[in-house]
Design an enzyme around this catalytic site. Sequence first.
Site, PDB file in Angstrom:
ATOM      1  N   ALA A 122      27.696   3.611  77.735  1.00 40.10           N
ATOM      2  CA  ALA A 122      27.255   2.210  77.718  1.00 40.10           C
ATOM      3  C   ALA A 122      26.443   1.942  76.458  1.00 40.10           C
ATOM      4  O   ALA A 122      26.282   2.833  75.621  1.00 40.10           O
ATOM      5  CB  ALA A 122      26.415   1.932  78.962  1.00 40.10           C
ATOM      6  N   ASN A 123      25.956   0.728  76.311  1.00 44.81           N
ATOM      7  CA  ASN A 123      25.017   0.421  75.223  1.00 44.81           C
ATOM      8  C   ASN A 123      23.926  -0.493  75.757  1.00 44.81           C
ATOM      9  O   ASN A 123      23.932  -0.864  76.922  1.00 44.81           O
ATOM     10  CB  ASN A 123      25.749  -0.169  74.008  1.00 44.81           C
ATOM     11  CG  ASN A 123      26.399  -1.496  74.344  1.00 44.81           C
ATOM     12  OD1 ASN A 123      25.741  -2.462  74.655  1.00 44.81           O
ATOM     13  ND2 ASN A 123      27.744  -1.519  74.313  1.00 44.81           N
ATOM     14  N   ARG A 124      22.991  -0.849  74.899  1.00 45.18           N
ATOM     15  CA  ARG A 124      21.780  -1.525  75.364  1.00 45.18           C
ATOM     16  C   ARG A 124      21.885  -3.048  75.434  1.00 45.18           C
ATOM     17  O   ARG A 124      20.886  -3.724  75.634  1.00 45.18           O
ATOM     18  CB  ARG A 124      20.606  -1.162  74.444  1.00 45.18           C
ATOM     19  CG  ARG A 124      20.250   0.306  74.455  1.00 45.18           C
ATOM     20  CD  ARG A 124      19.032   0.559  73.585  1.00 45.18           C
ATOM     21  NE  ARG A 124      18.805   1.978  73.388  1.00 45.18           N
ATOM     22  CZ  ARG A 124      18.236   2.772  74.283  1.00 45.18           C
ATOM     23  NH1 ARG A 124      17.827   2.271  75.433  1.00 45.18           N
ATOM     24  NH2 ARG A 124      18.079   4.049  74.027  1.00 45.18           N
ATOM     25  N   SER A 125      23.066  -3.608  75.266  1.00 40.87           N
ATOM     26  CA  SER A 125      23.159  -5.072  75.286  1.00 40.87           C
ATOM     27  C   SER A 125      22.790  -5.632  76.659  1.00 40.87           C
ATOM     28  O   SER A 125      23.318  -5.198  77.683  1.00 40.87           O
ATOM     29  CB  SER A 125      24.582  -5.504  74.917  1.00 40.87           C
ATOM     30  OG  SER A 125      24.717  -6.890  75.123  1.00 40.87           O
ATOM     31  N   ALA A 134      28.620  -6.528  72.986  1.00 43.47           N
ATOM     32  CA  ALA A 134      28.653  -5.252  72.263  1.00 43.47           C
ATOM     33  C   ALA A 134      29.745  -4.411  72.923  1.00 43.47           C
ATOM     34  O   ALA A 134      29.562  -3.883  74.022  1.00 43.47           O
ATOM     35  CB  ALA A 134      27.306  -4.561  72.348  1.00 43.47           C
TER      36      ALA A 134
END
Length: 402
Positions: free
Chosen positions: A205-208, A271
């Site tokens: 995952a990412n931090r968006s 993102a």
Amino acid sequence: MLQGRRIVVGVTGGIAAYKAVEVCRRLVDAGAHVVPVMTAGAERFLGRTTLSALCSEPVQTSLWNEVSPIPHTRLGQSADLVLVVPATARLLGAYAAGLSTDLLTNTLLATRAPVVVCPAMHTEMWEHPAVQHNMQVLRSRGVHVVEPDEGRLAGGDIGAGRLATPDRIVAVVEQLLGPHDMAGLRVVVTAGGTREPIDAVRVIANRSSGKQGYAIAAEALGRGADVTIVSTVELPVPIGAVVRSVETAAEMQAAMNELAPTADVVVMAAAVADFRPVDRAQGKLKKAAGPPQIVLEATPDILAALGAAKPAGQVLVGFAAETSDLVANAEAKLRRKNLDLIVANDVSAPGVGFQHDTNAVTLLCAGGDATTIELSDKRQVARAVLDSVCVIRNSPRGASPS
Ligand code: PMT
């Protein structure tokens, strides 16, 4: 969005009066000139000083003052909109009956501006036939009603009658007073970070947070657009938006392939993962088996595909999340993906990009124009992005060719 618009905010005597403070703050943030009026009942729940400090003028409470000889008509005549938050059963009854007993009811009767009322009271009162009759009368006269929510009420009761959230109230005001320069346009915005499964419970995952994408959606709605959000996150849905929930890059691409061809404006604020595991393990990988070898493959570049198939007249907007060479990298993406506009953010700078409520961006147009937006609220960034979209749509060349 509300720059220079004059809004009279009437606060009446209910426990929800304290929430009017947040509504006023947001209206002022959106550029409105907010004139507060409190009834005698409201003063039992809220201090004048608090409201005066957050609004554009000191609170007015009385028909009788020395500042203006005819305050009972002046406020209503000069308003672009009158908002009553919260609106008690007494106020709604007096307004429906045409009674002018105090400054607020005088203002309501003396205005030709749109009026928005936000009822808040106990469920029994809200459902009482007399109150519902008054609501019907007011609606039939064109008064806008922000329906109360269901939820926890004063004293611990639960039911209908809770004041609508500040988000909903401000959105209604924006829809009534906004510039409407995107009226009827179909806007598709992506928001949040994609999640690519490793096994049944783990993801890349990412931090968006989705905040920037949702801010763009809310701004577009306020300007009259029909908005669909393709989202990986659960945030409060801006009133009027349609949300398509997705998780992976593949799901986001499928949704965009369906929605983008008929959109007038597409904004890829999400993102999207650049890589995903080639295989998703069945069940949960066992810790005892030791660290797994995860083989990755590239995800589809959704935006590049949209750029290659862009319909005539569509404005296609990408974002660029960079940590170095902001403008050069963003310009390369703008050209490679056939975009009309790219919003470049240096996500290594304090307060910028992922998860923050603020952002700082450089807007780069295909035509060569560049605009820098210093660190500001994500809604203000959204405003600047959509201002640029409108300029591109209205320019003789319009959107860049597909
Ligand atoms: O969600 P928030 O917490 O509010 O944070 C906002 C944000 C930082 C996520 C947002 O401002 C932002 O920068 N979004 C784009 C992030 C990104 O993926 O940037 P990129 O430079 O890697 O991608 C360039 C563009 O191509 C983006 O529009 C992206 O959506 C798109 N892309 C990228 C990869 C891919 N496989 N498909 C794509 O469509």
